[in-house]
Design an enzyme around this catalytic site. Structure first.
Site, PDB file in Angstrom:
ATOM      1  N   HIS A  78    -145.377  16.937  35.663  1.00 14.28           N
ATOM      2  CA  HIS A  78    -145.040  16.738  37.066  1.00 14.28           C
ATOM      3  C   HIS A  78    -143.565  16.391  37.183  1.00 14.28           C
ATOM      4  O   HIS A  78    -143.000  15.742  36.297  1.00 14.28           O
ATOM      5  CB  HIS A  78    -145.903  15.639  37.672  1.00 14.28           C
ATOM      6  CG  HIS A  78    -147.263  16.112  38.057  1.00 14.28           C
ATOM      7  ND1 HIS A  78    -147.897  15.721  39.200  1.00 14.28           N
ATOM      8  CD2 HIS A  78    -148.112  16.968  37.448  1.00 14.28           C
ATOM      9  CE1 HIS A  78    -149.080  16.305  39.282  1.00 14.28           C
ATOM     10  NE2 HIS A  78    -149.236  17.061  38.221  1.00 14.28           N
ATOM     11  N   GLU A  80    -141.828  14.245  38.785  1.00  9.72           N
ATOM     12  CA  GLU A  80    -141.433  12.838  38.683  1.00  9.72           C
ATOM     13  C   GLU A  80    -141.381  12.386  37.231  1.00  9.72           C
ATOM     14  O   GLU A  80    -140.481  11.645  36.826  1.00  9.72           O
ATOM     15  CB  GLU A  80    -142.421  11.961  39.463  1.00  9.72           C
ATOM     16  CG  GLU A  80    -142.430  12.197  40.963  1.00  9.72           C
ATOM     17  CD  GLU A  80    -143.466  13.225  41.407  1.00  9.72           C
ATOM     18  OE1 GLU A  80    -143.944  13.134  42.545  1.00  9.72           O
ATOM     19  OE2 GLU A  80    -143.792  14.126  40.591  1.00  9.72           O
ATOM     20  N   ARG A  84    -137.975  11.339  34.946  1.00 10.88           N
ATOM     21  CA  ARG A  84    -137.894  10.028  34.279  1.00 10.88           C
ATOM     22  C   ARG A  84    -137.690  10.176  32.775  1.00 10.88           C
ATOM     23  O   ARG A  84    -136.886   9.465  32.169  1.00 10.88           O
ATOM     24  CB  ARG A  84    -139.164   9.227  34.597  1.00 10.88           C
ATOM     25  CG  ARG A  84    -139.194   7.848  33.974  1.00 10.88           C
ATOM     26  CD  ARG A  84    -140.119   7.852  32.783  1.00 10.88           C
ATOM     27  NE  ARG A  84    -140.198   6.555  32.115  1.00 10.88           N
ATOM     28  CZ  ARG A  84    -140.905   6.335  31.036  1.00 10.88           C
ATOM     29  NH1 ARG A  84    -141.628   7.312  30.502  1.00 10.88           N
ATOM     30  NH2 ARG A  84    -140.904   5.152  30.457  1.00 10.88           N
ATOM     31  N   ARG A  85    -138.387  11.116  32.131  1.00 15.92           N
ATOM     32  CA  ARG A  85    -138.226  11.296  30.693  1.00 15.92           C
ATOM     33  C   ARG A  85    -136.840  11.861  30.369  1.00 15.92           C
ATOM     34  O   ARG A  85    -136.244  11.509  29.346  1.00 15.92           O
ATOM     35  CB  ARG A  85    -139.327  12.203  30.140  1.00 15.92           C
ATOM     36  CG  ARG A  85    -140.714  11.597  30.276  1.00 15.92           C
ATOM     37  CD  ARG A  85    -141.789  12.469  29.638  1.00 15.92           C
ATOM     38  NE  ARG A  85    -141.802  12.366  28.184  1.00 15.92           N
ATOM     39  CZ  ARG A  85    -142.423  11.421  27.497  1.00 15.92           C
ATOM     40  NH1 ARG A  85    -143.072  10.468  28.139  1.00 15.92           N
ATOM     41  NH2 ARG A  85    -142.399  11.421  26.188  1.00 15.92           N
ATOM     42  N   CYS A 294    -148.871  10.224  39.666  1.00 16.53           N
ATOM     43  CA  CYS A 294    -147.473   9.821  39.795  1.00 16.53           C
ATOM     44  C   CYS A 294    -147.342   8.551  40.630  1.00 16.53           C
ATOM     45  O   CYS A 294    -146.437   7.746  40.400  1.00 16.53           O
ATOM     46  CB  CYS A 294    -146.658  10.958  40.399  1.00 16.53           C
ATOM     47  SG  CYS A 294    -146.431  12.366  39.274  1.00 16.53           S
ATOM     48  N   LYS A 297    -147.939   5.767  38.147  1.00 19.57           N
ATOM     49  CA  LYS A 297    -146.830   5.625  37.204  1.00 19.57           C
ATOM     50  C   LYS A 297    -145.606   5.018  37.873  1.00 19.57           C
ATOM     51  O   LYS A 297    -144.941   4.133  37.307  1.00 19.57           O
ATOM     52  CB  LYS A 297    -146.496   6.984  36.591  1.00 19.57           C
ATOM     53  CG  LYS A 297    -147.577   7.514  35.658  1.00 19.57           C
ATOM     54  CD  LYS A 297    -147.166   8.786  34.953  1.00 19.57           C
ATOM     55  CE  LYS A 297    -148.244   9.235  33.964  1.00 19.57           C
ATOM     56  NZ  LYS A 297    -147.873  10.439  33.200  1.00 19.57           N
TER      57      LYS A 297
END
Length: 500
Positions: A78, A80, A84-85, A294, A297
């Site tokens: 996804h 998001e 982030r990664r 998401c 998270k």
């Protein structure tokens, strides 16, 4: 004060500058976009400089049997999660510069020896082109606006098998003419998330009216949603903008499933269809997934930070997003606040360096050009069925390999023969991020870097155990396989390894 439209415009422009590979075919494919933006307060000024440091697109998530214990598969694609990664890659690079006595635009030495902190005036905000899947998407509905991430229909259902069982993974580049094929990943299909066929997740005005009249129990489970829906109706009147359809209280449905063992959706008509505020996992078309939504998270990032377990060893305090900006889409400020903030406000007893950090929530008036709605507007006869793009794109502001295009959890275009090799791995998978982290450790002064990797991870795991989401009962974010051994690939570290 952050300008939401300025943030959205900056992220969209960054996407437009990327190469074509992995992007949706205009008018036929759509995707979601998310980004991390670094904000730097200019010295002796009230102005801020904003820079996109990580960007991601994607709508897919692999099933549980496809997950790898080696950490070499990207489980959640996804947008998001991709953004982030990718930001973690950027942070590792900046820490590498800091520990190597080179200039870092992000970090400076902290009070605690061997630890680092953000430079004064530096912060990060998060942008997503659509409300995150899960709890934040369960919002009052007064029209038939679409929602993202529909379940992906099997390619075989459309008669597009190759007959030879070729296992090449690819999200096919946009073609021309009438024979344009749907994106496909042929060894195994990506599991689509959330809200596909409008007929599946949205009642028509007439059916909603009938269902509500037949079921008075529909009003009981979701008081907040019901009140918000009624308020929206009172403010907009009994008819929509065209004056054609009566506005009946209902909610946008999410395809994200309640965590097994927790509260279930009552599935009543109208606003009583979902349970609000509960943990959810991303759905698959067929096989279930083990990836939290998401919304869940992002809520955890407001307590645990977005830096991840390994980088927590280097940082004196967790890193938090100061602001979350959502693009133009179905949106409810009240529901976003419930999903990302309210559920974690009662968390206490966190380890040193962690705190509850609620972000400011804003919405932009600018829509992503490859959203599902914009794709439907630009669709032309002969282009074939509208579908989500099969690829996920990651871009981050690093010097080596800033772009990573994936499909089905692996590098875009790799063959079956390459599986199990570094060639097939996404730069965002756990194993690759761990290898980059080890290069950071090797560049660090040994007097500051002697630590047990598993102990480092367990500190973050203990923080996770303190994060509870409330919905009548309390449920831990550790519920879905987020124990220490799942944060890094266990096979990569012999027991009691000391990293220097």
């Amino acid at each position: 004060m952050v300008n939401a439209d300025e943030v959205a415009r900056l992220c969209y422009e960054r996407f437009n500058q990327l190469p074509r590979r992995g992007k949706p075919e205009p008018g036929r494919e759509w995707t979601l976009l998310a980004a991390v933006v670094k904000v730097t307060r200019c010295a002796n000024s009230d102005t801020d400089k904003m820079e996109v440091v990580s960007l991601g697109t994607g709508t897919k998530c692999i099933g549980r049997t496809t997950m790898s214990p080696k950490g070499d598969v990207l489980n959640d694609s996804h947008a998001e999660v991709i953004a982030r990664r990718g930001c973690i890659r950027y942070l590792i690079q900046e820490l590498h510069r800091a520990v190597s006595c080179r200039d870092s635009s992000v970090f400076c030495p902290a009070d605690q020896q061997g630890k680092w902190k953000l430079q004064a005036g530096v912060s990060f905000l998060f942008f997503t082109s659509h409300t995150p899947c899960g709890d934040a998407s369960i919002i009052p509905m007064t029209d038939s606006q679409s929602q993202p991430c529909p379940p992906v229909t099997s390619v075989k259902e459309h008669g597009e098998t190759d007959g030879g069982g070729d296992l090449k993974r690819k999200a096919e580049e946009p073609g021309e003419g009438k024979n344009t094929k749907l994106p496909r990943i042929e060894e195994q299909e990506m599991e689509g998330e959330d809200r596909g066929d409008p007929n599946q997740y949205f009642c028509s005005n007439s059916s909603r009216t009938n269902a509500l009249s037949q079921s008075p129990a529909a009003e009981s489970p979701a008081t907040v949603l019901q009140d918000a829906a009624r308020l929206d109706i009172r403010s907009r009147g009994p008819s929509d903008s065209a004056g054609l359809h009566p506005q009946v209280p209902d909610i946008h449905r999410t395809g994200a499933k309640c965590v097994p063992g927790g509260p279930a959706d009552p599935l009543h008509p109208g606003v009583g269809y979902h349970s609000a505020g509960v943990l959810r996992v991303k759905p698959g078309r067929g096989e279930p997934t083990l990836s939290l939504s998401c919304s869940d998270k992002m809520a955890s990032w407001g307590v645990l930070g977005f830096q991840g377990a390994l980088l927590s060893h280097y940082l004196q305090e967790a890193l938090y997003f100061s602001t979350v900006v959502v693009g133009k889409c179905p949106y409810s400020q009240e529901v976003m606040h419930r999903a990302l903030v309210t559920r974690c406000t009662h968390v206490s007893g966190l380890p040193a360096g962690f705190s509850v950090f609620p972000p400011v929530l804003l919405q932009s008036s600018l829509e992503f050009s490859f959203s599902q709605g914009q794709t439907e507007l630009r669709h032309k006869d002969g282009q074939g069925r509208i579908s989500p793009c099969g690829a996920a794109i990651s871009w981050c502001n690093v010097t080596e390999q800033p772009i990573d295009v994936t499909a089905n959890g692996y590098k875009h275009g790799v063959t079956k023969k390459a599986l199990g090799t570094a060639k097939a791995r996404s730069l965002l998978c756990k194993l690759e991020l761990f290898h980059v982290f080890l290069s950071l450790v090797s560049a660090t002064d040994p007097s500051c870097s002697h630590f047990n990797v598993r102990a480092c991870v367990c500190v973050c795991a203990r923080a996770r155990a303190r994060v509870w989401l409330r919905n009548g009962k309390q449920w831990s974010l550790c519920f879905i396989s987020i124990l220490a051994d799942n944060l890094i690939p266990a096979q990569s570290i012999p027991a009691n390894t000391q990293v220097h």
